[in-house]
Each structure stands twice: as C-alpha cells, then as structure tokens.
Design a protein around this motif. Structure first.
Motif, PDB file in Angstrom:
ATOM      1  N   ALA A 159       0.821  -1.215   0.000  1.00 60.49           N
ATOM      2  CA  ALA A 159       0.000   0.000   0.000  1.00 60.49           C
ATOM      3  C   ALA A 159       0.856   1.266   0.000  1.00 60.49           C
ATOM      4  CB  ALA A 159      -0.929  -0.008   1.212  1.00 60.49           C
ATOM      5  N   CYS A 160       1.902   1.284   0.831  1.00 56.09           N
ATOM      6  CA  CYS A 160       2.715   2.496   0.976  1.00 56.09           C
ATOM      7  C   CYS A 160       3.475   2.854  -0.295  1.00 56.09           C
ATOM      8  CB  CYS A 160       3.684   2.331   2.150  1.00 56.09           C
ATOM      9  SG  CYS A 160       2.880   2.420   3.765  1.00 56.09           S
ATOM     10  N   TYR A 161       3.916   1.862  -1.041  1.00 55.47           N
ATOM     11  CA  TYR A 161       4.675   2.156  -2.252  1.00 55.47           C
ATOM     12  C   TYR A 161       3.799   2.169  -3.510  1.00 55.47           C
ATOM     13  CZ  TYR A 161       8.772   1.946   0.674  1.00 55.47           C
ATOM     14  OH  TYR A 161       9.697   2.204   1.662  1.00 55.47           O
ATOM     15  N   SER A 162       2.501   2.331  -3.289  1.00 60.24           N
ATOM     16  CA  SER A 162       1.569   2.497  -4.404  1.00 60.24           C
ATOM     17  C   SER A 162       1.264   3.976  -4.589  1.00 60.24           C
ATOM     18  CB  SER A 162       0.269   1.731  -4.117  1.00 60.24           C
ATOM     19  OG  SER A 162      -0.489   2.422  -3.119  1.00 60.24           O
ATOM     20  N   LYS A 163       0.418   4.291  -5.559  1.00 63.96           N
ATOM     21  CA  LYS A 163       0.034   5.680  -5.817  1.00 63.96           C
ATOM     22  C   LYS A 163      -0.797   6.271  -4.669  1.00 63.96           C
ATOM     23  CE  LYS A 163       1.822   6.153  -9.974  1.00 63.96           C
ATOM     24  NZ  LYS A 163       0.990   6.075 -11.180  1.00 63.96           N
ATOM     25  N   ALA A 164      -1.270   5.413  -3.759  1.00 67.58           N
ATOM     26  CA  ALA A 164      -2.057   5.896  -2.623  1.00 67.58           C
ATOM     27  C   ALA A 164      -1.247   6.879  -1.774  1.00 67.58           C
ATOM     28  CB  ALA A 164      -2.517   4.718  -1.768  1.00 67.58           C
ATOM     29  N   TRP A 165       0.078   6.654  -1.676  1.00 70.66           N
ATOM     30  CA  TRP A 165       0.934   7.549  -0.871  1.00 70.66           C
ATOM     31  C   TRP A 165       1.020   8.930  -1.518  1.00 70.66           C
ATOM     32  CZ3 TRP A 165       3.764   6.261   3.664  1.00 70.66           C
ATOM     33  CH2 TRP A 165       4.631   7.276   4.121  1.00 70.66           C
ATOM     34  N   ALA A 166       1.260   8.974  -2.816  1.00 68.24           N
ATOM     35  CA  ALA A 166       1.367  10.251  -3.525  1.00 68.24           C
ATOM     36  C   ALA A 166       0.048  11.021  -3.464  1.00 68.24           C
ATOM     37  CB  ALA A 166       1.778  10.013  -4.969  1.00 68.24           C
ATOM     38  N   ARG A 167      -1.060  10.303  -3.419  1.00 67.35           N
ATOM     39  CA  ARG A 167      -2.374  10.945  -3.337  1.00 67.35           C
ATOM     40  C   ARG A 167      -2.742  11.315  -1.891  1.00 67.35           C
ATOM     41  NH1 ARG A 167      -5.136   6.429  -7.348  1.00 67.35           N
ATOM     42  NH2 ARG A 167      -3.966   7.028  -9.231  1.00 67.35           N
ATOM     43  N   GLU A 168      -1.848  10.985  -0.964  1.00 67.13           N
ATOM     44  CA  GLU A 168      -2.001  11.315   0.458  1.00 67.13           C
ATOM     45  C   GLU A 168      -3.265  10.717   1.076  1.00 67.13           C
ATOM     46  OE1 GLU A 168      -0.901  15.265   1.758  1.00 67.13           O
ATOM     47  OE2 GLU A 168       0.087  15.674  -0.160  1.00 67.13           O
ATOM     48  N   TRP A 169      -3.541   9.476   0.680  1.00 64.57           N
ATOM     49  CA  TRP A 169      -4.648   8.761   1.313  1.00 64.57           C
ATOM     50  C   TRP A 169      -4.233   8.387   2.734  1.00 64.57           C
ATOM     51  CZ3 TRP A 169      -6.484   4.641  -2.822  1.00 64.57           C
ATOM     52  CH2 TRP A 169      -6.947   5.336  -3.947  1.00 64.57           C
ATOM     53  N   GLY A 170      -5.206   8.223   3.594  1.00 60.70           N
ATOM     54  CA  GLY A 170      -4.914   7.773   4.951  1.00 60.70           C
ATOM     55  C   GLY A 170      -4.738   6.270   5.030  1.00 60.70           C
ATOM     56  N   SER A 171      -5.441   5.537   4.137  1.00 58.45           N
ATOM     57  CA  SER A 171      -5.361   4.078   4.124  1.00 58.45           C
ATOM     58  C   SER A 171      -5.682   3.563   2.732  1.00 58.45           C
ATOM     59  CB  SER A 171      -6.336   3.479   5.153  1.00 58.45           C
ATOM     60  OG  SER A 171      -7.669   3.799   4.790  1.00 58.45           O
ATOM     61  N   ALA A 172      -5.455   2.272   2.512  1.00 59.01           N
ATOM     62  CA  ALA A 172      -5.741   1.661   1.211  1.00 59.01           C
ATOM     63  C   ALA A 172      -6.075   0.190   1.425  1.00 59.01           C
ATOM     64  CB  ALA A 172      -4.545   1.810   0.282  1.00 59.01           C
ATOM     65  N   ASP A 173      -6.773  -0.382   0.441  1.00 62.56           N
ATOM     66  CA  ASP A 173      -7.089  -1.811   0.477  1.00 62.56           C
ATOM     67  C   ASP A 173      -6.059  -2.580  -0.344  1.00 62.56           C
ATOM     68  OD1 ASP A 173      -9.325  -1.208   1.964  1.00 62.56           O
ATOM     69  OD2 ASP A 173     -10.689  -1.208   0.242  1.00 62.56           O
ATOM     70  N   VAL A 174      -5.717  -3.764   0.143  1.00 67.28           N
ATOM     71  CA  VAL A 174      -4.714  -4.614  -0.522  1.00 67.28           C
ATOM     72  C   VAL A 174      -5.270  -6.032  -0.590  1.00 67.28           C
ATOM     73  CG1 VAL A 174      -2.355  -5.521  -0.383  1.00 67.28           C
ATOM     74  CG2 VAL A 174      -2.841  -3.191   0.392  1.00 67.28           C
ATOM     75  N   TYR A 175      -4.929  -6.766  -1.661  1.00 68.79           N
ATOM     76  CA  TYR A 175      -5.330  -8.178  -1.738  1.00 68.79           C
ATOM     77  C   TYR A 175      -4.085  -9.050  -1.901  1.00 68.79           C
ATOM     78  CZ  TYR A 175      -4.808  -7.634  -6.834  1.00 68.79           C
ATOM     79  OH  TYR A 175      -4.319  -7.386  -8.082  1.00 68.79           O
ATOM     80  N   TRP A 176      -4.235 -10.325  -1.546  1.00 65.75           N
ATOM     81  CA  TRP A 176      -3.139 -11.262  -1.773  1.00 65.75           C
ATOM     82  C   TRP A 176      -3.644 -12.509  -2.492  1.00 65.75           C
ATOM     83  CZ3 TRP A 176      -3.405 -16.108   0.467  1.00 65.75           C
ATOM     84  CH2 TRP A 176      -4.214 -16.263   1.606  1.00 65.75           C
ATOM     85  N   VAL A 177      -2.722 -13.077  -3.289  1.00 68.65           N
ATOM     86  CA  VAL A 177      -3.028 -14.272  -4.082  1.00 68.65           C
ATOM     87  C   VAL A 177      -1.821 -15.204  -4.053  1.00 68.65           C
ATOM     88  CG1 VAL A 177      -4.651 -13.104  -5.635  1.00 68.65           C
ATOM     89  CG2 VAL A 177      -2.208 -13.154  -6.203  1.00 68.65           C
ATOM     90  N   ARG A 178      -1.980 -16.348  -4.673  1.00 66.15           N
ATOM     91  CA  ARG A 178      -0.888 -17.305  -4.802  1.00 66.15           C
ATOM     92  C   ARG A 178      -0.162 -17.108  -6.139  1.00 66.15           C
ATOM     93  NH1 ARG A 178       0.667 -19.301   0.015  1.00 66.15           N
ATOM     94  NH2 ARG A 178      -1.163 -19.766   1.302  1.00 66.15           N
ATOM     95  N   PRO A 179       1.101 -17.499  -6.243  1.00 66.69           N
ATOM     96  CA  PRO A 179       1.874 -17.281  -7.476  1.00 66.69           C
ATOM     97  C   PRO A 179       1.211 -17.825  -8.736  1.00 66.69           C
ATOM     98  CG  PRO A 179       3.344 -17.914  -5.706  1.00 66.69           C
ATOM     99  CD  PRO A 179       1.956 -18.060  -5.170  1.00 66.69           C
ATOM    100  N   GLU A 180       0.525 -18.969  -8.631  1.00 70.27           N
ATOM    101  CA  GLU A 180      -0.083 -19.555  -9.827  1.00 70.27           C
ATOM    102  C   GLU A 180      -1.256 -18.735 -10.364  1.00 70.27           C
ATOM    103  OE1 GLU A 180      -1.721 -21.904  -6.208  1.00 70.27           O
ATOM    104  OE2 GLU A 180       0.208 -21.073  -6.879  1.00 70.27           O
TER     105      GLU A 180
END
Length: 295
Positions: A159-180
């Motif tokens: 989240a921190c190294y996404s565009k959300a930081w440049a846009r000065e958001w307070g928080s962001a949603d993130v998802y996770w998946v498996r390599p396949e």
C-alpha cells in the motif's frame, strides 16, 4: 688546445673553443680585463652550483623525513574492514517481517517484472494494492507458514509504495493471491505493459491498511545500515527508528529531518556511524519522493 672558430672584425669578437666549450673574446679590450670578466662569470656559476647542491640536500632530507612519518602513520592505521556485500533483495523495496520472513516489492515497472519472473516461488504469497500503478510485493515463505502479522505488514508495504501515498490517502485496500494466479497472458485483444500481470481467481482482501513507513538503523557485523518498512516490523528489529506518513515535504528535506531524529534517539555508541549515513540511503525508503514525519 684552443681552437679559433671564427672572427667578427666589425664587433671585434673572436669565437674560440676549448675542450668542447665555446666562448667569445673581445680583442678590443685588454687581455687582463677579459680574463677578469670570465673569472667573475666562473665565480658566479660556482656559487649557483653550490646553492643548488645545498637545496637538493635540504629537499632530500625533508623527503626522507616525510617518508619515515608516512610509514609510521601507515603502521598505526588499522586495515579497513571489508564492506558488507549486499543481498540480492536490496535492489528492491524490502524488509523482514516481525515473524522473520523476507518481504520484497518492486521499485518500478522493470524491477516489478524482474521480481515476479525471477524471484517468485511456488510457496510465496503475492500482494497488490487496489490502486492503479502499485507494485507487487512478495512474501518469501521458504516453506514456512505465513502468519497474520506478516500478511498485514506485507500488505502495508504494498500500500505504501503504491500511488495511494502520492495521493495522500490515509489508508488503502490490498489483496493477496498465490503465485499460480499471476499470468503474463491477458485476455484476447488486451495488452500488458512491462511490470503488469493478470490476476486470475479469487482475491483475499486486507482492508484499511494504514499508510505509514518506519525508517531505522541496524548494526550488521559492525556496519550501520538503514532499514525501512512497516513500523511493527522495523520496531521488532531496532529501537532506533522514525515513522513517516504521506505529506508534502520533499525527500531531501525529509531525509535530513529523519537523520536528525535518528541521531537524537540512537545510543551514544552508534551516533558517530549514523552521522556518516548518506541522505540517499534514507531517501530510498521514502515512498513517492515525499512525506512528513508522523506525529
């Protein structure tokens, strides 16, 4: 013997040579005057030679003394310790989670592509912020279970190294998946630019991730290095750190402020080495090139 080379009648000069040395003789003058003139020349030349010899002697003495002093200093200087060899993941965004697992994220499209193609393995967990232009972050599981703390910390890195930081958001949603679930094969008619991958199948969401990065210092084999990442992960490794948040302070100015705070909070034994840290080592951990110290 003396050889007459030529005679200049107009100027009353005779050019002579003696043992390979050429000189002129003014025969309009008395011979004693000419002899006195050459005597004075020889005397001055002799004095210059003596002066040069004295100067050379003084210089030689000084050089010998300087050489002895240099040898003495070199004997006292300890051999420089070999600098720590950097690990492969240090070219990316990285940190070790509070559970001890390595988490790595791309810095740009090229490193994003490299990370997924070359360093992603079957047991890893892949994170991506729900923001366009975000990097992929990978937990290197190495056959170990990925706990809840590591999941939240990896999500925070993504989240921190996404565009959300440049846009000065307070928080962001993130998802996770498996390599396949990642693929470089887009649906028909679509194109994937460098660093982009298709994600197929269901996504596991981690919502409301706080945008905060901690920057700290750590001693590794006698060398002070800068580390950065989610505050909980950095706090598990060092007590000397500063937390930053999205803001308008450019990275150069912010890095100076972070360094100043690190010096104030560090133990005395580390302050000298921390003072020698280059600002760019701190700037590497500042997302989007700007931010503020978290209050």
């Amino acid at each position: 013997g003396i050889t007459i080379e030529s005679v200049d009648m107009r100027n009353a000069l005779m050019y002579l040579s003696f043992d390979g040395i050429s000189f002129s003789l003014d025969f309009s003058e008395e011979l004693t005057k000419e002899a006195a003139r050459y005597y004075e020349k020889a005397k001055r030349a002799r004095e210059k030679i003596v002066g040069v010899q004295v100067s050379m002697g003084v210089t030689r003495t000084r050089l010998e003394a300087a050489g002895r002093e240099a040898s003495r200093i070199l004997e006292q200087v300890r051999p420089l310790s070999r600098r720590r060899e950097k690990a492969w993941y240090e070219k990316f965004h990285w940190f070790h989670s509070s559970e001890g697992l390595l988490v790595v994220a791309g810095r740009d499209a090229t490193s994003n592509e490299l990370l997924v193609r070359r360093h992603m393995e079957r047991d890893d967990v892949v994170f991506h912020a729900e923001v366009h232009g975000a990097p992929f972050a990978i937990v290197k599981a190495q056959g170990k279970a990925v706990g809840e703390n590591t999941i939240r910390e990896a999500a925070q890195l993504a989240a921190c190294y996404s565009k959300a930081w440049a846009r000065e958001w307070g928080s962001a949603d993130v998802y996770w998946v498996r390599p396949e679930q990642l693929s470089k094969n887009p649906p028909a008619g679509e194109y994937l630019a460098r660093g982009m991958f298709m994600v197929y199948g269901s996504k596991n969401y981690v919502r409301g991730i706080d945008l905060r990065v901690a920057i700290g210092v750590l001693d590794i084999k006698g060398e002070t290095i800068v580390i950065g990442g989610p505050p909980s992960a950095i706090e598990s490794r060092t007590k000397t750190f500063v937390t930053i948040a999205p803001g308008e302070n450019p990275s150069g100015r912010l890095a100076k402020q972070v360094l100043s705070q690190l010096l104030k909070s560090a133990p005395k034994s580390m302050r000298k080495s921390i003072a020698g840290i280059r600002l760019e080592e701190i700037q590497r951990f500042i997302p989007s090139g700007r931010g503020d110290i978290s209050r």
